[in-house]
Design an enzyme around this catalytic site. Sequence first.
Site, PDB file in Angstrom:
ATOM      1  N   LYS A   1       0.833  -1.210   0.000  1.00  0.00           N
ATOM      2  CA  LYS A   1       0.000   0.000   0.000  1.00  0.00           C
ATOM      3  C   LYS A   1       0.866   1.258   0.000  1.00  0.00           C
ATOM      4  O   LYS A   1       0.653   2.168  -0.790  1.00  0.00           O
ATOM      5  CB  LYS A   1      -0.902  -0.006   1.238  1.00  0.00           C
ATOM      6  CG  LYS A   1      -1.606   1.318   1.477  1.00  0.00           C
ATOM      7  CD  LYS A   1      -2.515   1.292   2.681  1.00  0.00           C
ATOM      8  CE  LYS A   1      -1.802   1.549   3.991  1.00  0.00           C
ATOM      9  NZ  LYS A   1      -1.509   2.979   4.261  1.00  0.00           N
ATOM     10  N   ASN A   2       1.857   1.297   0.895  1.00  0.00           N
ATOM     11  CA  ASN A   2       2.625   2.534   1.057  1.00  0.00           C
ATOM     12  C   ASN A   2       3.618   2.781  -0.083  1.00  0.00           C
ATOM     13  O   ASN A   2       4.231   3.847  -0.142  1.00  0.00           O
ATOM     14  CB  ASN A   2       3.365   2.546   2.396  1.00  0.00           C
ATOM     15  CG  ASN A   2       2.416   2.825   3.550  1.00  0.00           C
ATOM     16  OD1 ASN A   2       1.231   3.101   3.325  1.00  0.00           O
ATOM     17  ND2 ASN A   2       2.925   2.751   4.767  1.00  0.00           N
TER      18      ASN A   2
ATOM     19  N   CYS B   1      -5.010  13.007  13.366  1.00  0.00           N
ATOM     20  CA  CYS B   1      -5.564  11.686  13.101  1.00  0.00           C
ATOM     21  C   CYS B   1      -5.376  10.845  14.347  1.00  0.00           C
ATOM     22  O   CYS B   1      -4.789  11.290  15.331  1.00  0.00           O
ATOM     23  CB  CYS B   1      -4.905  11.035  11.894  1.00  0.00           C
ATOM     24  SG  CYS B   1      -3.238  10.515  12.209  1.00  0.00           S
TER      25      CYS B   1
ATOM     26  N   ARG C   1       0.863  14.571  13.458  1.00  0.00           N
ATOM     27  CA  ARG C   1       1.317  14.366  12.076  1.00  0.00           C
ATOM     28  C   ARG C   1       1.299  15.626  11.207  1.00  0.00           C
ATOM     29  O   ARG C   1       0.510  15.745  10.265  1.00  0.00           O
ATOM     30  CB  ARG C   1       0.511  13.249  11.411  1.00  0.00           C
ATOM     31  CG  ARG C   1       0.695  11.926  12.101  1.00  0.00           C
ATOM     32  CD  ARG C   1      -0.052  10.821  11.434  1.00  0.00           C
ATOM     33  NE  ARG C   1       0.694  10.191  10.371  1.00  0.00           N
ATOM     34  CZ  ARG C   1       0.280   9.102   9.740  1.00  0.00           C
ATOM     35  NH1 ARG C   1      -0.857   8.558  10.051  1.00  0.00           N
ATOM     36  NH2 ARG C   1       0.998   8.558   8.788  1.00  0.00           N
TER      37      ARG C   1
ATOM     38  N   ASP D   1       4.884   0.764  12.094  1.00  0.00           N
ATOM     39  CA  ASP D   1       3.686   0.084  11.588  1.00  0.00           C
ATOM     40  C   ASP D   1       3.606  -1.382  12.029  1.00  0.00           C
ATOM     41  O   ASP D   1       2.632  -2.065  11.713  1.00  0.00           O
ATOM     42  CB  ASP D   1       3.630   0.170  10.051  1.00  0.00           C
ATOM     43  CG  ASP D   1       3.220   1.555   9.575  1.00  0.00           C
ATOM     44  OD1 ASP D   1       2.821   2.382  10.410  1.00  0.00           O
ATOM     45  OD2 ASP D   1       3.301   1.811   8.352  1.00  0.00           O
TER      46      ASP D   1
ATOM     47  N   ARG E   1      -8.350  -0.777   5.053  1.00  0.00           N
ATOM     48  CA  ARG E   1      -7.478   0.210   4.393  1.00  0.00           C
ATOM     49  C   ARG E   1      -6.131  -0.404   4.030  1.00  0.00           C
ATOM     50  O   ARG E   1      -5.445   0.098   3.139  1.00  0.00           O
ATOM     51  CB  ARG E   1      -7.236   1.402   5.323  1.00  0.00           C
ATOM     52  CG  ARG E   1      -8.479   2.216   5.573  1.00  0.00           C
ATOM     53  CD  ARG E   1      -8.162   3.391   6.435  1.00  0.00           C
ATOM     54  NE  ARG E   1      -7.097   4.187   5.843  1.00  0.00           N
ATOM     55  CZ  ARG E   1      -6.508   5.200   6.424  1.00  0.00           C
ATOM     56  NH1 ARG E   1      -6.869   5.551   7.642  1.00  0.00           N
ATOM     57  NH2 ARG E   1      -5.548   5.859   5.817  1.00  0.00           N
TER      58      ARG E   1
END
Length: 416
Positions: free
Chosen positions: A22-23, A116, A121, A304, A396
């Site tokens: 994803k990233n 968030c 952030r 993560d 997600r």
Amino acid sequence: MQKLSIHGGVPLSGEVRVAGAKNAALPILAASLLSAAPLRVANVPNLNDVRTMIELLKRMGVKAKVQPHAVELDASSVDEPVAPYELVKTMRASILALGPLTARFGEARVSLPGGCAIGERPVDLHIKGLEAMGAKIAIEAGYIHATAKRLQGARIFMDTVTVTGTENLMMAACLAQGETVLENAAREPEVVDLARCLIAMGARIRGEGTDVIVIEGVHKLHGAEHAVMPDRIEAGTFLAAAAATRGHVRLAEAPVASLDAVIDKLREAGATVKTAARSIEISMRGRPRAVGLRTAPYPGFPTDMQAQFIALNCVAEGTAFVTETIFENRFMHVQELRRLGAHIEVEGNTAMVQGIESLAGATVMATDLRASASLVIAALVATGETVVDRIYHLDRGYEKIEARLAELGARIARVS
Ligand code: UD1
């Protein structure tokens, strides 16, 4: 709202193929804005965040041909260089449009991401970098409004290592006049994957994967094809789940070299981990041992993966100290894990996890993407039924997670 119902206690066993990252996919899709010629991206994971990025590009005027796990993007006629609030608020990575739009069109309006779940952030380093390259930036009605004639190469030092900040500035620098040097750049494998895609489009980049990236600007980029790297966080999540359930799992298409820090900790926990060029096999006999860790930018232990390792430590033998150094509020999973019986105390940016024999099922709520992954791991080891609520967070970042875990033997179902 959809939930996952999990009956824990089954050791995971079998093989799973790791999906595209994803990233890496998100910045690579945004990179299509840099060229008038089509960019074809393969190994694209089918995830909400990826769909949001494609929707964002389409609203700008990019034509997108979406196929299963691939997309062809044609940014030859972009008429609306805007990332609106309603999309940015659902996905902070929308900020990745800022650099490419400013570089190619001399204008961008990107909504400021708000706070968030995992902390403040800010995006100050993205803005400062573009200003150093000659862009004029104004904050108007909650939007970053960037304007520039042609961006100018610059020497940019980032005082904090930022992944999307490095990506934004690297993309912008591709079309700037002259040389840009990014100092204290992020070394994450996803930055390297983006650089490879940009190089395939004709960009002149060197030093990707080190903390100094040098970009020699060119007038325009051409079309290209690029396959996204496999997802190291998804891979790490499956490995942690296998270890926690005392299972035996083989990952195919795994980004082996990018997982050193995670594999090292799994071995410390007592797992046997064998790696080949593109696969990883893990087996865990008996109860895992507690493993302390400290998150850090790559090649350090990834933030993560912090939540998933807290889940592993919940059922380990011994006490572990887990320190989060990247985000200030990234222990939201702790109070939910406690609902399953976990013994965790948090003081400042450190969690002390006292391992216990077993967790007990309950209803828990996902608060962000990786927190939800840790809840799934905990549920896979808990006795009885655990219901994980708000799994849109999980969707997600993990494609068809329940089907893939079910293939590994988990008793898991999606319920409305
Ligand atoms: C990316 C990843 C995310 C991962 C994170 C850290 C994507 C889409 N997301 O997020 O999954 O958790 O890297 O590995 O790739 N910071 C500033 N000023 C800035 C930018 C960042 O102070 O302008 C700070 C942040 O508050 C944070 C740290 O830098 O404390 C690292 O954040 P950053 O690397 O930018 O995270 P993201 O790129 O948003």
